[in-house]
Write an enzyme that holds these catalytic residues in place. Structure first.
Site, PDB file in Angstrom:
ATOM      1  CG  ASP A  42       6.436   7.857   6.546  1.00  0.00           C
ATOM      2  OD1 ASP A  42       7.053   7.713   5.474  1.00  0.00           O
ATOM      3  OD2 ASP A  42       5.839   8.898   6.864  1.00  0.00           O
ATOM      4  CG  HIS A  54       6.263   8.515  11.812  1.00  0.00           C
ATOM      5  ND1 HIS A  54       6.937   9.705  11.938  1.00  0.00           N
ATOM      6  CD2 HIS A  54       5.611   8.571  10.626  1.00  0.00           C
ATOM      7  CE1 HIS A  54       6.689  10.454  10.875  1.00  0.00           C
ATOM      8  NE2 HIS A  54       5.910   9.788  10.056  1.00  0.00           N
ATOM      9  CG  ASP A  79       9.060  13.695  15.162  1.00  0.00           C
ATOM     10  OD1 ASP A  79       9.613  13.806  16.270  1.00  0.00           O
ATOM     11  OD2 ASP A  79       9.207  14.501  14.231  1.00  0.00           O
ATOM     12  CG  ASN A  95       8.225  15.270   6.344  1.00  0.00           C
ATOM     13  OD1 ASN A  95       8.208  14.060   6.092  1.00  0.00           O
ATOM     14  ND2 ASN A  95       7.258  15.859   7.011  1.00  0.00           N
ATOM     15  CG  HIS A  96       8.604  13.664  10.788  1.00  0.00           C
ATOM     16  ND1 HIS A  96       8.030  14.108  11.951  1.00  0.00           N
ATOM     17  CD2 HIS A  96       7.619  13.664   9.858  1.00  0.00           C
ATOM     18  CE1 HIS A  96       6.746  14.351  11.743  1.00  0.00           C
ATOM     19  NE2 HIS A  96       6.468  14.088  10.482  1.00  0.00           N
ATOM     20  CG  HIS A 148       5.424  12.615   2.748  1.00  0.00           C
ATOM     21  ND1 HIS A 148       5.835  13.090   3.967  1.00  0.00           N
ATOM     22  CD2 HIS A 148       4.902  13.685   2.099  1.00  0.00           C
ATOM     23  CE1 HIS A 148       5.574  14.389   4.042  1.00  0.00           C
ATOM     24  NE2 HIS A 148       5.001  14.773   2.926  1.00  0.00           N
TER      25      HIS A 148
END
Lengths: 320, 272
Positions: A57, A59, A88, A117-118, A242
Protein backbone atom coordinates in the site's frame (compact mmCIF):
# COMPACT_ATOMS: atom_id res chain seq x y z
CA UNK A 1 2.70 4.83 -28.72
CA UNK A 2 -0.36 4.32 -30.92
CA UNK A 3 -3.63 5.54 -29.49
CA UNK A 4 -2.11 8.32 -27.42
CA UNK A 5 -2.63 11.75 -28.99
CA UNK A 6 0.61 13.09 -30.47
CA UNK A 7 0.44 15.97 -28.00
CA UNK A 8 1.01 13.52 -25.12
CA UNK A 9 4.68 12.75 -24.60
CA UNK A 10 4.94 10.01 -21.98
CA UNK A 11 8.57 10.71 -21.09
CA UNK A 12 7.74 14.33 -20.52
CA UNK A 13 4.72 13.37 -18.40
CA UNK A 14 6.91 11.07 -16.32
CA UNK A 15 9.58 13.67 -15.71
CA UNK A 16 6.93 16.21 -14.71
CA UNK A 17 5.28 13.73 -12.37
CA UNK A 18 8.60 12.89 -10.70
CA UNK A 19 8.62 16.59 -9.80
CA UNK A 20 5.09 16.20 -8.39
CA UNK A 21 3.48 18.36 -11.08
CA UNK A 22 -0.10 17.60 -12.06
CA UNK A 23 -0.97 16.68 -15.65
CA UNK A 24 -3.77 18.44 -17.53
CA UNK A 25 -7.13 16.70 -17.21
CA UNK A 26 -7.24 16.07 -20.98
CA UNK A 27 -3.89 14.28 -20.68
CA UNK A 28 -5.21 12.18 -17.77
CA UNK A 29 -8.22 11.27 -19.89
CA UNK A 30 -6.01 10.10 -22.78
CA UNK A 31 -3.64 8.22 -20.51
CA UNK A 32 -6.43 6.42 -18.68
CA UNK A 33 -8.05 5.43 -21.98
CA UNK A 34 -4.76 4.03 -23.23
CA UNK A 35 -4.12 2.21 -19.95
CA UNK A 36 -7.51 0.54 -20.21
CA UNK A 37 -6.55 -0.85 -23.63
CA UNK A 38 -3.32 -2.19 -22.20
CA UNK A 39 -4.83 -3.68 -19.05
CA UNK A 40 -7.70 -5.26 -20.96
CA UNK A 41 -5.25 -7.70 -22.51
CA UNK A 42 -3.90 -8.82 -19.14
CA UNK A 43 -5.20 -11.98 -17.52
CA UNK A 44 -6.71 -11.92 -14.02
CA UNK A 45 -3.51 -13.75 -13.08
CA UNK A 46 -0.42 -12.15 -14.60
CA UNK A 47 2.65 -14.40 -14.75
CA UNK A 48 5.93 -12.58 -14.29
CA UNK A 49 9.56 -13.47 -13.68
CA UNK A 50 11.97 -12.46 -10.93
CA UNK A 51 13.89 -10.29 -10.26
CA UNK A 52 11.07 -8.01 -9.23
CA UNK A 53 10.53 -5.59 -6.37
CA UNK A 54 7.09 -5.89 -4.79
CA UNK A 55 5.42 -2.84 -3.27
CA UNK A 56 2.46 -2.79 -0.86
CA UNK A 57 0.00 0.00 0.00
CA UNK A 58 1.16 3.54 -0.87
CA UNK A 59 -2.08 5.51 -0.23
CA UNK A 60 -1.12 8.75 -1.91
CA UNK A 61 2.09 9.20 0.07
CA UNK A 62 3.92 10.51 -2.99
CA UNK A 63 7.24 11.44 -1.36
CA UNK A 64 7.48 7.99 0.17
CA UNK A 65 6.86 6.37 -3.22
CA UNK A 66 9.73 8.41 -4.67
CA UNK A 67 11.78 7.13 -1.73
CA UNK A 68 11.05 3.59 -2.95
CA UNK A 69 12.54 4.40 -6.36
CA UNK A 70 15.55 6.00 -4.69
CA UNK A 71 16.33 2.95 -2.58
CA UNK A 72 15.04 0.21 -4.90
CA UNK A 73 16.02 1.66 -8.29
CA UNK A 74 14.11 3.59 -10.92
CA UNK A 75 12.06 2.15 -13.79
CA UNK A 76 13.00 0.46 -16.03
CA UNK A 77 16.25 -0.56 -14.28
CA UNK A 78 14.23 -2.29 -11.57
CA UNK A 79 11.09 -4.32 -12.30
CA UNK A 80 8.16 -3.45 -10.09
CA UNK A 81 4.98 -5.13 -8.97
CA UNK A 82 2.58 -2.87 -7.08
CA UNK A 83 -0.07 -4.62 -5.00
CA UNK A 84 -2.74 -1.90 -5.03
CA UNK A 85 -4.10 0.83 -2.73
CA UNK A 86 -2.38 3.64 -4.59
CA UNK A 87 -4.93 6.26 -3.63
CA UNK A 88 -6.86 7.66 -0.61
CA UNK A 89 -5.71 8.94 2.77
CA UNK A 90 -2.41 10.54 1.70
CA UNK A 91 -2.14 14.07 0.36
CA UNK A 92 -1.06 13.20 -3.20
CA UNK A 93 -3.20 10.39 -4.55
CA UNK A 94 -3.47 11.99 -8.00
CA UNK A 95 0.27 12.51 -8.40
CA UNK A 96 0.90 8.96 -7.16
CA UNK A 97 -1.52 7.15 -9.47
CA UNK A 98 -0.67 9.42 -12.42
CA UNK A 99 3.00 8.51 -12.16
CA UNK A 100 2.32 4.80 -11.73
CA UNK A 101 -0.01 4.71 -14.72
CA UNK A 102 2.49 6.56 -16.93
CA UNK A 103 5.26 4.17 -15.87
CA UNK A 104 2.98 1.24 -16.69
CA UNK A 105 2.27 2.65 -20.15
CA UNK A 106 5.91 3.43 -20.81
CA UNK A 107 7.33 0.10 -19.54
CA UNK A 108 4.41 -2.34 -19.72
CA UNK A 109 6.43 -5.49 -19.20
CA UNK A 110 8.53 -4.07 -16.36
CA UNK A 111 5.82 -2.44 -14.27
CA UNK A 112 2.78 -4.33 -13.03
CA UNK A 113 -0.15 -2.87 -11.16
CA UNK A 114 -2.89 -4.94 -9.57
CA UNK A 115 -6.08 -3.83 -7.92
CA UNK A 116 -6.51 -3.01 -4.24
CA UNK A 117 -9.78 -2.48 -2.42
CA UNK A 118 -9.24 1.29 -2.70
CA UNK A 119 -9.21 1.15 -6.50
CA UNK A 120 -12.98 1.46 -6.38
CA UNK A 121 -15.61 4.18 -6.85
CA UNK A 122 -17.29 3.46 -3.54
CA UNK A 123 -14.25 3.48 -1.29
CA UNK A 124 -12.54 6.50 -2.94
CA UNK A 125 -15.62 8.62 -2.28
CA UNK A 126 -15.23 8.16 1.46
CA UNK A 127 -11.47 8.13 1.89
CA UNK A 128 -10.14 11.16 0.09
CA UNK A 129 -9.39 10.48 -3.60
CA UNK A 130 -12.69 11.88 -4.84
CA UNK A 131 -12.29 15.00 -2.71
CA UNK A 132 -8.68 15.45 -3.84
CA UNK A 133 -9.69 15.21 -7.53
CA UNK A 134 -12.50 17.72 -7.07
CA UNK A 135 -10.24 20.10 -5.17
CA UNK A 136 -7.15 19.94 -7.39
CA UNK A 137 -8.99 19.96 -10.74
CA UNK A 138 -12.07 21.92 -9.77
CA UNK A 139 -14.38 19.07 -10.81
CA UNK A 140 -14.54 15.30 -10.42
CA UNK A 141 -13.87 14.45 -14.11
CA UNK A 142 -10.41 12.99 -13.49
CA UNK A 143 -11.85 10.88 -10.68
CA UNK A 144 -14.17 9.35 -13.30
CA UNK A 145 -11.25 8.73 -15.69
CA UNK A 146 -9.20 7.02 -13.01
CA UNK A 147 -11.95 4.97 -11.42
CA UNK A 148 -13.19 3.79 -14.84
CA UNK A 149 -9.63 2.66 -15.54
CA UNK A 150 -9.43 0.86 -12.15
CA UNK A 151 -12.09 -1.57 -13.41
CA UNK A 152 -9.49 -2.97 -15.80
CA UNK A 153 -6.69 -3.61 -13.29
CA UNK A 154 -5.72 -7.24 -12.91
CA UNK A 155 -6.41 -9.05 -9.64
CA UNK A 156 -3.25 -11.05 -9.03
CA UNK A 157 0.27 -11.92 -10.15
CA UNK A 158 2.38 -15.05 -9.93
CA UNK A 159 6.16 -14.76 -9.76
CA UNK A 160 8.09 -17.65 -11.39
CA UNK A 161 5.06 -19.96 -10.86
CA UNK A 162 5.92 -20.00 -7.13
CA UNK A 163 4.79 -16.82 -5.36
CA UNK A 164 1.13 -15.83 -5.48
CA UNK A 165 0.67 -12.07 -5.14
CA UNK A 166 -2.65 -10.40 -4.35
CA UNK A 167 -3.83 -7.32 -2.48
CA UNK A 168 -5.90 -8.85 0.32
CA UNK A 169 -5.87 -12.63 0.38
CA UNK A 170 -7.69 -15.87 -0.35
CA UNK A 171 -11.36 -16.65 -0.90
CA UNK A 172 -13.44 -19.67 0.09
CA UNK A 173 -14.64 -19.70 -3.55
CA UNK A 174 -11.13 -20.14 -4.91
CA UNK A 175 -9.09 -23.30 -4.62
CA UNK A 176 -7.04 -23.14 -7.77
CA UNK A 177 -5.53 -20.32 -9.77
CA UNK A 178 -7.75 -21.29 -12.71
CA UNK A 179 -10.80 -20.20 -10.71
CA UNK A 180 -9.37 -16.69 -10.54
CA UNK A 181 -8.87 -16.63 -14.30
CA UNK A 182 -12.59 -17.01 -14.98
CA UNK A 183 -13.75 -14.09 -12.79
CA UNK A 184 -15.37 -11.28 -14.81
CA UNK A 185 -13.22 -8.56 -13.32
CA UNK A 186 -14.09 -5.59 -15.58
CA UNK A 187 -16.41 -3.94 -13.10
CA UNK A 188 -16.67 -2.09 -9.81
CA UNK A 189 -15.50 -4.28 -6.92
CA UNK A 190 -18.64 -6.11 -5.75
CA UNK A 191 -19.64 -6.42 -2.09
CA UNK A 192 -19.23 -10.17 -2.03
CA UNK A 193 -17.83 -13.09 -3.94
CA UNK A 194 -14.34 -14.13 -4.98
CA UNK A 195 -13.36 -10.78 -6.49
CA UNK A 196 -14.24 -8.98 -3.25
CA UNK A 197 -12.41 -11.58 -1.17
CA UNK A 198 -9.17 -11.25 -3.14
CA UNK A 199 -8.91 -7.54 -2.37
CA UNK A 200 -10.43 -7.58 1.12
CA UNK A 201 -9.59 -10.67 3.14
CA UNK A 202 -7.01 -10.90 5.93
CA UNK A 203 -4.97 -13.78 7.35
CA UNK A 204 -5.67 -14.89 10.93
CA UNK A 205 -2.70 -16.48 12.67
CA UNK A 206 -4.86 -18.10 15.34
CA UNK A 207 -7.09 -20.09 13.03
CA UNK A 208 -6.85 -22.87 10.49
CA UNK A 209 -9.84 -22.32 8.23
CA UNK A 210 -11.92 -19.46 6.83
CA UNK A 211 -13.88 -17.43 9.38
CA UNK A 212 -16.55 -14.78 9.09
CA UNK A 213 -15.70 -11.36 10.31
CA UNK A 214 -17.75 -10.13 13.30
CA UNK A 215 -18.55 -7.09 11.16
CA UNK A 216 -21.05 -9.20 9.24
CA UNK A 217 -19.15 -9.13 5.94
CA UNK A 218 -15.70 -10.37 4.90
CA UNK A 219 -13.46 -13.34 5.66
CA UNK A 220 -10.28 -14.15 7.44
CA UNK A 221 -8.24 -17.17 6.36
CA UNK A 222 -6.06 -19.43 8.47
CA UNK A 223 -2.98 -21.63 8.33
CA UNK A 224 -4.54 -24.72 6.74
CA UNK A 225 -6.23 -22.66 4.03
CA UNK A 226 -2.86 -21.22 3.05
CA UNK A 227 -1.13 -24.58 3.15
CA UNK A 228 -3.79 -26.23 1.00
CA UNK A 229 -3.87 -23.40 -1.53
CA UNK A 230 -0.10 -23.56 -1.99
CA UNK A 231 -0.16 -27.37 -2.36
CA UNK A 232 -3.02 -27.40 -4.86
CA UNK A 233 -1.28 -24.77 -6.99
CA UNK A 234 2.30 -26.07 -6.51
CA UNK A 235 3.43 -22.79 -5.03
CA UNK A 236 5.59 -21.85 -2.07
CA UNK A 237 4.45 -18.47 -0.83
CA UNK A 238 1.61 -15.94 -0.73
CA UNK A 239 2.57 -12.29 -0.80
CA UNK A 240 -0.06 -9.68 0.00
CA UNK A 241 -0.46 -6.13 1.33
CA UNK A 242 -3.61 -4.50 2.80
CA UNK A 243 -2.63 -4.45 6.50
CA UNK A 244 -0.55 -1.92 8.36
CA UNK A 245 2.55 -3.37 10.09
CA UNK A 246 4.69 -1.23 12.36
CA UNK A 247 7.85 -3.06 11.24
CA UNK A 248 6.96 -2.57 7.54
CA UNK A 249 6.29 -6.24 6.93
CA UNK A 250 5.06 -9.37 8.63
CA UNK A 251 5.76 -13.04 7.92
CA UNK A 252 3.26 -15.68 9.05
CA UNK A 253 2.26 -19.33 8.78
CA UNK A 254 5.80 -20.84 8.84
CA UNK A 255 7.03 -18.46 6.15
CA UNK A 256 4.16 -19.35 3.80
CA UNK A 257 2.65 -15.86 3.75
CA UNK A 258 3.94 -12.36 4.08
CA UNK A 259 2.42 -8.90 4.25
CA UNK A 260 4.28 -6.01 2.64
CA UNK A 261 3.40 -2.48 3.74
CA UNK A 262 4.91 0.48 1.86
CA UNK A 263 3.45 3.60 3.49
CA UNK A 264 5.87 4.75 6.23
CA UNK A 265 4.48 6.96 8.99
CA UNK A 266 1.03 6.05 7.66
CA UNK A 267 -1.38 8.99 7.51
CA UNK A 268 1.62 11.10 8.53
CA UNK A 269 1.19 10.12 12.18
CA UNK A 270 1.54 6.36 12.83
CA UNK A 271 5.32 6.42 13.12
CA UNK A 272 5.59 2.99 11.43
CA UNK A 273 8.30 1.70 9.11
CA UNK A 274 7.60 0.54 5.56
CA UNK A 275 9.20 -1.98 3.23
CA UNK A 276 9.42 -3.36 -0.27
CA UNK A 277 10.20 -7.00 -0.97
CA UNK A 278 12.93 -7.76 -3.48
CA UNK A 279 12.40 -11.16 -5.04
CA UNK A 280 15.66 -12.39 -6.56
CA UNK A 281 16.19 -14.59 -9.63
CA UNK A 282 16.36 -17.74 -7.47
CA UNK A 283 13.18 -16.83 -5.62
CA UNK A 284 15.07 -15.50 -2.59
CA UNK A 285 13.22 -12.79 -0.71
CA UNK A 286 14.89 -9.73 0.75
CA UNK A 287 13.04 -7.07 2.74
CA UNK A 288 14.17 -3.54 2.09
CA UNK A 289 12.88 -1.53 5.04
CA UNK A 290 12.64 2.25 4.91
CA UNK A 291 11.41 5.21 6.91
CA UNK A 292 9.35 8.24 5.88
CA UNK A 293 10.95 10.55 3.30
CA UNK A 294 12.33 13.81 4.74
CA UNK A 295 10.32 15.79 2.15
CA UNK A 296 7.15 14.99 4.12
CA UNK A 297 8.31 17.02 7.09
CA UNK A 298 9.51 19.93 4.92
CA UNK A 299 6.14 19.95 3.16
CA UNK A 300 4.28 19.89 6.47
CA UNK A 301 6.22 22.87 7.81
CA UNK A 302 5.67 24.76 4.58
CA UNK A 303 1.92 24.20 4.85
CA UNK A 304 1.90 25.32 8.47
CA UNK A 305 3.74 28.50 7.62
CA UNK A 306 1.26 29.25 4.86
CA UNK A 307 -1.62 28.81 7.27
CA UNK A 308 0.04 30.95 9.91
CA UNK A 309 0.69 33.57 7.27
CA UNK A 310 -3.02 33.48 6.48
CA UNK A 311 -3.67 34.30 10.12
CA UNK A 312 -4.70 30.91 11.51
CA UNK A 313 -2.70 28.73 13.80
CA UNK A 314 -3.04 25.17 12.53
CA UNK A 315 -1.48 23.72 15.67
CA UNK A 316 -3.42 25.33 18.49
CA UNK A 317 -7.13 25.78 18.44
CA UNK A 318 -9.67 26.98 20.96
CA UNK A 319 -11.67 23.77 20.94
CA UNK A 320 -14.43 23.41 23.47
CA UNK B 1 10.62 28.70 32.31
CA UNK B 2 8.41 29.74 29.45
CA UNK B 3 6.35 32.90 29.23
CA UNK B 4 3.69 33.49 31.88
CA UNK B 5 5.55 31.46 34.45
CA UNK B 6 4.44 28.10 33.03
CA UNK B 7 7.08 25.47 32.88
CA UNK B 8 7.18 23.36 29.75
CA UNK B 9 9.34 20.33 29.34
CA UNK B 10 9.94 18.23 26.25
CA UNK B 11 11.90 15.04 25.95
CA UNK B 12 11.62 11.95 23.75
CA UNK B 13 7.96 12.13 22.78
CA UNK B 14 6.99 13.37 26.26
CA UNK B 15 5.87 16.93 26.90
CA UNK B 16 4.50 18.51 30.00
CA UNK B 17 3.39 21.70 31.62
CA UNK B 18 2.87 22.71 35.23
CA UNK B 19 0.40 25.45 36.11
CA UNK B 20 2.10 28.53 37.45
CA UNK B 21 0.72 28.06 40.97
CA UNK B 22 2.42 24.66 41.00
CA UNK B 23 -0.81 22.77 41.65
CA UNK B 24 -1.48 20.90 38.41
CA UNK B 25 0.61 19.18 35.79
CA UNK B 26 -0.41 17.97 32.36
CA UNK B 27 1.84 15.55 30.50
CA UNK B 28 1.49 13.85 27.12
CA UNK B 29 3.51 11.07 25.58
CA UNK B 30 3.42 10.32 21.87
CA UNK B 31 5.03 7.22 20.39
CA UNK B 32 4.67 5.21 17.15
CA UNK B 33 1.99 2.51 16.85
CA UNK B 34 2.77 -0.72 18.68
CA UNK B 35 4.86 -3.45 17.11
CA UNK B 36 3.52 -6.94 16.38
CA UNK B 37 4.55 -8.56 19.69
CA UNK B 38 3.05 -5.99 22.05
CA UNK B 39 -0.09 -6.02 19.90
CA UNK B 40 -0.42 -9.76 20.37
CA UNK B 41 0.17 -9.47 24.12
CA UNK B 42 -2.46 -6.73 24.42
CA UNK B 43 -4.92 -8.73 22.34
CA UNK B 44 -4.44 -11.77 24.58
CA UNK B 45 -4.83 -9.66 27.69
CA UNK B 46 -8.00 -7.90 26.56
CA UNK B 47 -9.49 -10.83 24.70
CA UNK B 48 -10.33 -8.86 21.54
CA UNK B 49 -8.51 -8.09 18.28
CA UNK B 50 -6.68 -4.77 18.48
CA UNK B 51 -7.59 -1.79 16.25
CA UNK B 52 -5.57 -1.33 13.08
CA UNK B 53 -3.74 1.72 14.44
CA UNK B 54 -2.93 1.25 18.07
CA UNK B 55 -0.99 3.96 19.89
CA UNK B 56 -0.51 1.79 22.96
CA UNK B 57 2.33 3.86 24.41
CA UNK B 58 0.54 7.19 24.13
CA UNK B 59 -0.64 8.84 27.33
CA UNK B 60 -2.33 12.02 28.46
CA UNK B 61 -2.23 12.59 32.19
CA UNK B 62 -3.44 15.27 34.52
CA UNK B 63 -1.73 15.22 37.92
CA UNK B 64 -2.47 17.01 41.18
CA UNK B 65 1.09 17.61 42.25
CA UNK B 66 0.69 17.77 46.01
CA UNK B 67 -1.18 14.46 46.36
CA UNK B 68 0.01 12.63 43.25
CA UNK B 69 -3.63 12.10 42.24
CA UNK B 70 -3.93 11.66 38.49
CA UNK B 71 -6.43 11.14 35.73
CA UNK B 72 -4.86 9.35 32.79
CA UNK B 73 -6.04 8.55 29.28
CA UNK B 74 -4.53 5.52 27.56
CA UNK B 75 -5.55 3.09 24.83
CA UNK B 76 -5.39 -0.09 26.91
CA UNK B 77 -7.93 1.05 29.50
CA UNK B 78 -10.16 2.54 26.79
CA UNK B 79 -10.19 -0.75 24.86
CA UNK B 80 -10.88 -2.69 28.04
CA UNK B 81 -14.27 -0.92 28.08
CA UNK B 82 -15.20 -2.14 24.59
CA UNK B 83 -17.99 -4.74 24.74
CA UNK B 84 -16.71 -8.29 24.46
CA UNK B 85 -20.13 -9.80 23.85
CA UNK B 86 -22.73 -9.57 21.12
CA UNK B 87 -24.56 -6.90 23.08
CA UNK B 88 -25.06 -3.75 21.05
CA UNK B 89 -23.02 -5.17 18.21
CA UNK B 90 -23.32 -3.23 14.95
CA UNK B 91 -23.22 -4.75 11.49
CA UNK B 92 -21.93 -3.12 8.34
CA UNK B 93 -24.48 -1.78 5.89
CA UNK B 94 -24.06 -4.63 3.42
CA UNK B 95 -24.18 -7.40 6.06
CA UNK B 96 -27.74 -8.54 5.35
CA UNK B 97 -27.24 -8.63 1.61
CA UNK B 98 -23.86 -10.24 2.10
CA UNK B 99 -25.30 -13.06 4.15
CA UNK B 100 -28.03 -13.74 1.60
CA UNK B 101 -25.74 -13.77 -1.37
CA UNK B 102 -22.81 -15.50 0.19
CA UNK B 103 -22.12 -18.53 -1.94
CA UNK B 104 -20.36 -20.61 0.72
CA UNK B 105 -22.91 -20.59 3.45
CA UNK B 106 -22.41 -24.25 4.23
CA UNK B 107 -18.64 -24.32 4.29
CA UNK B 108 -17.87 -21.32 6.47
CA UNK B 109 -19.82 -21.31 9.69
CA UNK B 110 -17.15 -20.30 12.13
CA UNK B 111 -17.62 -16.68 13.18
CA UNK B 112 -14.69 -14.96 14.79
CA UNK B 113 -15.46 -14.46 18.49
CA UNK B 114 -18.01 -11.65 18.59
CA UNK B 115 -17.01 -8.33 20.13
CA UNK B 116 -17.87 -4.71 19.46
CA UNK B 117 -15.62 -4.30 16.43
CA UNK B 118 -16.66 -0.62 16.20
CA UNK B 119 -14.44 -0.19 19.28
CA UNK B 120 -17.10 2.02 20.90
CA UNK B 121 -15.96 2.94 24.39
CA UNK B 122 -17.47 5.00 27.19
CA UNK B 123 -14.01 5.53 28.63
CA UNK B 124 -13.75 8.55 30.91
CA UNK B 125 -10.10 8.20 31.86
CA UNK B 126 -8.33 6.11 34.50
CA UNK B 127 -8.11 7.57 38.01
CA UNK B 128 -5.04 6.91 40.18
CA UNK B 129 -5.65 8.24 43.70
CA UNK B 130 -2.05 8.72 44.86
CA UNK B 131 -2.19 10.18 48.38
CA UNK B 132 -5.50 11.87 47.75
CA UNK B 133 -8.73 11.24 49.60
CA UNK B 134 -12.15 11.57 48.08
CA UNK B 135 -13.97 10.10 45.14
CA UNK B 136 -15.80 11.05 41.97
CA UNK B 137 -19.20 12.43 42.88
CA UNK B 138 -22.16 12.74 40.57
CA UNK B 139 -23.18 16.34 40.07
CA UNK B 140 -24.65 18.62 37.43
CA UNK B 141 -23.45 21.29 35.06
CA UNK B 142 -25.51 23.79 37.04
CA UNK B 143 -23.53 23.10 40.21
CA UNK B 144 -20.13 22.51 38.62
CA UNK B 145 -20.16 24.00 35.14
CA UNK B 146 -17.44 23.70 32.55
CA UNK B 147 -17.08 27.41 31.94
CA UNK B 148 -17.32 27.65 28.17
CA UNK B 149 -17.57 31.44 28.52
CA UNK B 150 -14.12 31.54 30.12
CA UNK B 151 -12.79 28.90 27.73
CA UNK B 152 -13.98 31.00 24.78
CA UNK B 153 -11.80 33.93 25.76
CA UNK B 154 -8.68 34.31 23.64
CA UNK B 155 -6.36 33.66 26.57
CA UNK B 156 -2.90 32.54 25.53
CA UNK B 157 -2.63 28.79 25.07
CA UNK B 158 0.52 27.81 26.94
CA UNK B 159 0.40 24.14 26.08
CA UNK B 160 -1.58 22.36 23.39
CA UNK B 161 -1.45 18.80 22.16
CA UNK B 162 -3.50 16.18 20.38
CA UNK B 163 -2.80 12.56 21.19
CA UNK B 164 -4.34 9.66 19.28
CA UNK B 165 -5.04 6.50 21.25
CA UNK B 166 -6.47 4.23 18.57
CA UNK B 167 -8.06 4.29 15.15
CA UNK B 168 -9.67 1.67 12.97
CA UNK B 169 -11.02 2.09 9.48
CA UNK B 170 -13.54 -0.71 10.05
CA UNK B 171 -12.32 -2.45 6.89
CA UNK B 172 -13.19 0.72 4.99
CA UNK B 173 -16.74 0.86 6.27
CA UNK B 174 -16.08 4.12 8.06
CA UNK B 175 -13.90 5.20 10.95
CA UNK B 176 -13.52 4.64 14.68
CA UNK B 177 -11.13 7.06 16.34
CA UNK B 178 -10.30 7.77 19.97
CA UNK B 179 -8.13 10.82 20.44
CA UNK B 180 -7.44 13.34 23.17
CA UNK B 181 -6.95 17.08 22.78
CA UNK B 182 -5.86 19.42 25.51
CA UNK B 183 -5.06 23.05 26.07
CA UNK B 184 -3.63 24.77 29.11
CA UNK B 185 -4.25 28.48 29.65
CA UNK B 186 -2.88 30.68 32.48
CA UNK B 187 -5.96 30.18 34.68
CA UNK B 188 -7.49 26.89 33.54
CA UNK B 189 -7.18 23.81 31.41
CA UNK B 190 -9.44 21.68 29.23
CA UNK B 191 -8.98 18.09 28.10
CA UNK B 192 -11.32 16.57 25.51
CA UNK B 193 -11.21 12.83 24.92
CA UNK B 194 -13.38 12.05 21.91
CA UNK B 195 -14.51 8.74 20.52
CA UNK B 196 -15.80 9.25 16.97
CA UNK B 197 -17.53 6.50 15.02
CA UNK B 198 -18.92 6.72 11.52
CA UNK B 199 -20.23 3.44 10.20
CA UNK B 200 -21.13 4.19 6.59
CA UNK B 201 -24.82 3.74 5.88
CA UNK B 202 -25.53 2.89 9.51
CA UNK B 203 -24.65 5.31 12.32
CA UNK B 204 -22.62 8.28 13.55
CA UNK B 205 -21.60 8.26 17.20
CA UNK B 206 -19.60 10.75 19.26
CA UNK B 207 -18.70 10.16 22.90
CA UNK B 208 -16.92 13.08 24.54
CA UNK B 209 -15.27 13.26 27.93
CA UNK B 210 -14.35 16.82 28.92
CA UNK B 211 -12.11 17.48 31.89
CA UNK B 212 -11.96 21.01 33.26
CA UNK B 213 -9.75 22.45 35.98
CA UNK B 214 -9.41 25.97 37.33
CA UNK B 215 -5.80 25.96 38.48
CA UNK B 216 -6.64 27.86 41.65
CA UNK B 217 -9.06 25.14 42.79
CA UNK B 218 -8.68 21.49 43.79
CA UNK B 219 -11.69 20.42 41.70
CA UNK B 220 -11.65 18.32 38.58
CA UNK B 221 -14.93 18.62 36.69
CA UNK B 222 -15.67 15.89 34.20
CA UNK B 223 -18.54 15.80 31.74
CA UNK B 224 -19.38 12.77 29.59
CA UNK B 225 -21.67 13.35 26.61
CA UNK B 226 -22.74 10.61 24.20
CA UNK B 227 -24.42 11.56 20.92
CA UNK B 228 -25.79 9.46 18.08
CA UNK B 229 -27.63 9.80 14.82
CA UNK B 230 -28.52 7.51 11.96
CA UNK B 231 -26.28 7.89 8.93
CA UNK B 232 -29.18 8.71 6.63
CA UNK B 233 -30.51 11.39 8.96
CA UNK B 234 -27.10 13.06 9.23
CA UNK B 235 -26.56 12.84 5.47
CA UNK B 236 -29.92 14.48 4.81
CA UNK B 237 -29.13 17.33 7.21
CA UNK B 238 -25.71 17.89 5.61
CA UNK B 239 -27.37 18.08 2.19
CA UNK B 240 -29.89 20.60 3.47
CA UNK B 241 -27.00 22.67 4.80
CA UNK B 242 -25.35 22.44 1.38
CA UNK B 243 -22.25 20.96 2.95
CA UNK B 244 -19.65 19.00 1.00
CA UNK B 245 -21.03 15.70 2.29
CA UNK B 246 -17.97 13.40 1.95
CA UNK B 247 -15.76 16.01 3.61
CA UNK B 248 -18.22 16.81 6.39
CA UNK B 249 -18.55 13.10 7.17
CA UNK B 250 -14.88 13.08 8.19
CA UNK B 251 -15.24 16.07 10.49
CA UNK B 252 -16.62 15.20 13.93
CA UNK B 253 -16.97 18.91 14.79
CA UNK B 254 -19.39 19.38 11.89
CA UNK B 255 -21.34 16.25 12.75
CA UNK B 256 -21.66 16.75 16.52
CA UNK B 257 -24.41 19.43 16.37
CA UNK B 258 -26.50 17.17 14.09
CA UNK B 259 -26.63 14.30 16.55
CA UNK B 260 -29.02 13.56 19.39
CA UNK B 261 -27.64 13.49 22.93
CA UNK B 262 -28.29 10.05 24.40
CA UNK B 263 -26.30 10.40 27.60
CA UNK B 264 -24.99 13.36 29.53
CA UNK B 265 -23.48 13.22 33.00
CA UNK B 266 -21.15 15.33 35.09
CA UNK B 267 -19.04 14.31 38.04
CA UNK B 268 -16.49 16.10 40.12
CA UNK B 269 -13.44 15.06 42.13
CA UNK B 270 -12.35 17.32 44.93
CA UNK B 271 -8.72 16.39 45.46
CA UNK B 272 -7.38 16.82 48.96
Amino acid sequence: MPGLPSSVDLDECISRLYKKELLADSVIEAICAKTKELLMKESNVVHIQAPVTVVGDIHGQFFDMIEIFKIGGYCPDTNYLFLGDYVDRGLFSIETISLLVCLKLRYPSRVHLIRGNHESRGVTQSYGFYTECSRKYGNPAVWHYFTDMFDYLSLSCVIDDKIFCVHGGLSPSIHSIDQIKIIDRFREIPHEGPMADLVWSDPDGERDEFSLSPRGAGYTFGAQVVKKFLEVNSMTHILRAHQLCNEGYMVMFDDRLSTVWSAPNYCYRCGNLASVLEVGPGGERKWNVFDAAPENEAHRLEQQQQQQHAGSDPVRDYFL
Amino acid sequence: MAANGVETTKAGGTQGTTSRNGAWNVTTRKQPILKAEPIEALSNELGIPIPEMIFGDNIVSLTHIKTGWSLEFNARDALDKVSKTEEGMLQVAVAEQWKKERSHQDEVKQVVKPFDWSYSTDYKGSTHPGEALGAWEQTTQERFPIRTDLLSRPDPILFFDTVDLYEDELADNGIALLSVKLRVMPERLLILSRFFLRLDGVIVRIRDTRVYVEHATNKVIRQYTAKEGSYDHVQEKLRQMRENVPEAFRDANKLAPLLKTVEDMTDVFEVH
